[in-house]
Design a protein around this motif. Structure first.
Motif, short mmCIF file in Angstrom:
data_model
loop_
_atom_site.label_atom_id
_atom_site.label_comp_id
_atom_site.label_asym_id
_atom_site.label_seq_id
_atom_site.Cartn_x
_atom_site.Cartn_y
_atom_site.Cartn_z
N GLU A 117 0.81 -1.20 0.00
CA GLU A 117 0.00 0.00 0.00
C GLU A 117 0.86 1.27 0.00
O GLU A 117 0.42 2.31 -0.48
CB GLU A 117 -0.93 -0.01 1.21
N SER A 118 2.07 1.20 0.55
CA SER A 118 2.93 2.38 0.55
C SER A 118 3.82 2.44 -0.69
O SER A 118 4.15 3.51 -1.19
CB SER A 118 3.80 2.40 1.80
N VAL A 119 4.22 1.28 -1.20
CA VAL A 119 5.10 1.23 -2.36
C VAL A 119 4.34 1.54 -3.65
O VAL A 119 4.84 2.27 -4.52
CB VAL A 119 5.78 -0.16 -2.47
N PHE A 120 3.14 1.01 -3.77
CA PHE A 120 2.40 1.12 -5.03
C PHE A 120 2.18 2.57 -5.47
O PHE A 120 2.46 2.93 -6.62
CB PHE A 120 1.06 0.39 -4.89
N PRO A 121 1.70 3.47 -4.59
CA PRO A 121 1.52 4.87 -5.03
C PRO A 121 2.82 5.52 -5.49
O PRO A 121 2.82 6.34 -6.42
CB PRO A 121 0.96 5.56 -3.79
N ARG A 122 3.92 5.19 -4.85
CA ARG A 122 5.21 5.75 -5.26
C ARG A 122 5.58 5.29 -6.66
O ARG A 122 6.08 6.07 -7.49
CB ARG A 122 6.30 5.33 -4.27
N LEU A 123 5.32 4.03 -6.96
CA LEU A 123 5.61 3.51 -8.29
C LEU A 123 4.70 4.14 -9.35
O LEU A 123 5.14 4.44 -10.46
CB LEU A 123 5.47 1.98 -8.31
N ILE A 124 3.44 4.34 -8.98
CA ILE A 124 2.49 4.96 -9.91
C ILE A 124 2.91 6.39 -10.23
O ILE A 124 2.96 6.81 -11.39
CB ILE A 124 1.06 4.95 -9.33
N ASP A 125 3.24 7.16 -9.19
CA ASP A 125 3.66 8.54 -9.40
C ASP A 125 4.96 8.60 -10.22
O ASP A 125 5.13 9.49 -11.07
CB ASP A 125 3.85 9.25 -8.07
N ALA A 126 5.86 7.66 -9.96
CA ALA A 126 7.10 7.60 -10.74
C ALA A 126 6.79 7.29 -12.20
O ALA A 126 7.37 7.89 -13.12
CB ALA A 126 8.04 6.56 -10.16
N GLY A 127 5.87 6.35 -12.42
CA GLY A 127 5.49 6.01 -13.79
C GLY A 127 4.89 7.18 -14.53
O GLY A 127 5.19 7.41 -15.71
N ILE A 128 4.02 7.94 -13.86
CA ILE A 128 3.41 9.11 -14.49
C ILE A 128 4.48 10.14 -14.83
O ILE A 128 4.44 10.76 -15.91
CB ILE A 128 2.32 9.70 -13.58
N ALA A 129 5.44 10.32 -13.95
CA ALA A 129 6.53 11.27 -14.22
C ALA A 129 7.32 10.83 -15.45
O ALA A 129 7.69 11.66 -16.29
CB ALA A 129 7.45 11.37 -13.01
N ILE A 130 7.55 9.53 -15.59
CA ILE A 130 8.28 9.01 -16.75
C ILE A 130 7.46 9.23 -18.02
O ILE A 130 8.00 9.65 -19.06
CB ILE A 130 8.59 7.51 -16.56
N VAL A 131 6.16 8.95 -17.94
CA VAL A 131 5.29 9.14 -19.10
C VAL A 131 5.32 10.58 -19.57
O VAL A 131 5.42 10.87 -20.77
CB VAL A 131 3.84 8.72 -18.75
N ARG A 132 5.26 11.51 -18.64
CA ARG A 132 5.22 12.92 -19.01
C ARG A 132 6.54 13.41 -19.60
O ARG A 132 6.58 14.47 -20.23
CB ARG A 132 4.82 13.76 -17.80
N GLN A 133 7.58 12.62 -19.44
CA GLN A 133 8.85 12.95 -20.08
C GLN A 133 8.87 12.55 -21.54
O GLN A 133 9.77 12.98 -22.28
CB GLN A 133 10.00 12.27 -19.33
N GLY A 134 7.89 11.71 -21.94
CA GLY A 134 7.75 11.51 -23.38
C GLY A 134 7.73 10.13 -23.97
O GLY A 134 7.05 9.93 -24.95
N ASP A 135 8.44 9.14 -23.42
CA ASP A 135 8.56 7.86 -24.10
C ASP A 135 8.01 6.74 -23.22
O ASP A 135 8.65 6.34 -22.25
CB ASP A 135 10.02 7.57 -24.44
N PRO A 136 6.81 6.19 -23.55
CA PRO A 136 6.24 5.13 -22.73
C PRO A 136 7.08 3.85 -22.73
O PRO A 136 6.94 3.02 -21.83
CB PRO A 136 4.87 4.88 -23.37
N ALA A 137 7.98 3.69 -23.71
CA ALA A 137 8.86 2.53 -23.72
C ALA A 137 9.82 2.54 -22.53
O ALA A 137 10.42 1.52 -22.19
CB ALA A 137 9.64 2.47 -25.03
N GLU A 138 9.97 3.72 -21.90
CA GLU A 138 10.82 3.83 -20.71
C GLU A 138 10.15 3.27 -19.46
O GLU A 138 10.76 3.23 -18.39
CB GLU A 138 11.19 5.29 -20.48
N LEU A 139 8.89 2.86 -19.59
CA LEU A 139 8.18 2.31 -18.44
C LEU A 139 8.61 0.85 -18.23
O LEU A 139 7.85 -0.08 -18.45
CB LEU A 139 6.67 2.39 -18.66
N THR A 140 9.81 0.69 -17.78
CA THR A 140 10.34 -0.62 -17.42
C THR A 140 10.40 -0.73 -15.91
O THR A 140 10.39 0.29 -15.20
CB THR A 140 11.75 -0.83 -17.99
#
Length: 201
Positions: A16-39
């Motif tokens: 429950e504490s890790v998941f939101p951090r990963l989601i927010d990190a993923g959104i930050a990566i997406v907003r940088q431009g390349d969804p292929a970076e979502l590894t």
């Protein structure tokens, strides 16, 4: 939005504490431009979560992708209550989704997800769940309007949701044209005209 639960030792952070951090990190990566970076490696790096911690809970990036898109859809298309004017509320739903897809980075994420889902069963199920999530607020709105006689009893709210959102997604994601206000209004007005009760007079 909740993380797939898995109990861990006392010294380990909970899902429950890790998941939101990963989601927010993923959104930050997406907003940088390349969804292929979502590894897994990249998301863990940005979230400052070890890969060992990730793999104790999940085996693939799929839950994170689903969580990212779910959060974006909820923010763009929240559950709404009927405000007295069905056209206004339908336009609000349509504009919410159109606004989300107008972000090139977010649109790229959706294209990436749908392309990957053609060969990945887990992602296909995730895409189907997200489709239901996108439609749910409008279906609820139309169901309430139907219950109170504001739309014909013959209409299917689940089908109507596709008639509203389908053209917007097609225009934005496939053709990559902007979902202009006049286009959205034309879609909503066309659909609305087909579901309003006929005045017997």
């Amino acid at each position: 939005m909740s993380a797939p639960a898995k109990m861990t030792g006392r010294s380990r952070p909970s899902s429950e504490s890790v998941f939101p951090r990963l989601i927010d990190a993923g959104i930050a990566i997406v907003r940088q431009g390349d969804p292929a970076e979502l590894t897994i490696e990249r998301v863990c790096q940005v979230a400052n979560v070890s890969r060992a911690t990730f793999y104790r809970r999940w085996n693939t990036i799929t839950p994170i992708l689903e969580g990212i898109v779910t959060k974006l859809l909820i923010e763009a298309n929240p559950q709404i209550e009927y405000a007295g004017d069905l056209r206004t509320d339908m336009l609000r739903c349509a504009h919410g989704i159109a606004g989300l897809l107008s972000d090139p980075a977010i649109a790229a994420l959706f294209r990436h997800l749908f392309a990957a889902s053609t060969t990945n069963e887990d992602l296909r199920h995730a895409a189907q769940a997200l489709d239901r999530r996108r439609n749910a607020p409008l279906i609820a709105l139309l169901s309430e309007a139907q219950r109170t006689g504001r739309v014909t009893s013959r209409c299917r709210p689940d089908y109507i949701a596709y008639q509203v959102f389908g053209p917007i997604w097609h225009r934005t994601l496939l053709l990559q044209f902007p979902p202009t206000d006049d286009f959205i209004e034309a879609v909503v007005d066309t659909v609305l005209a087909s579901i309003l009760p006929v005045d017997p007079a």
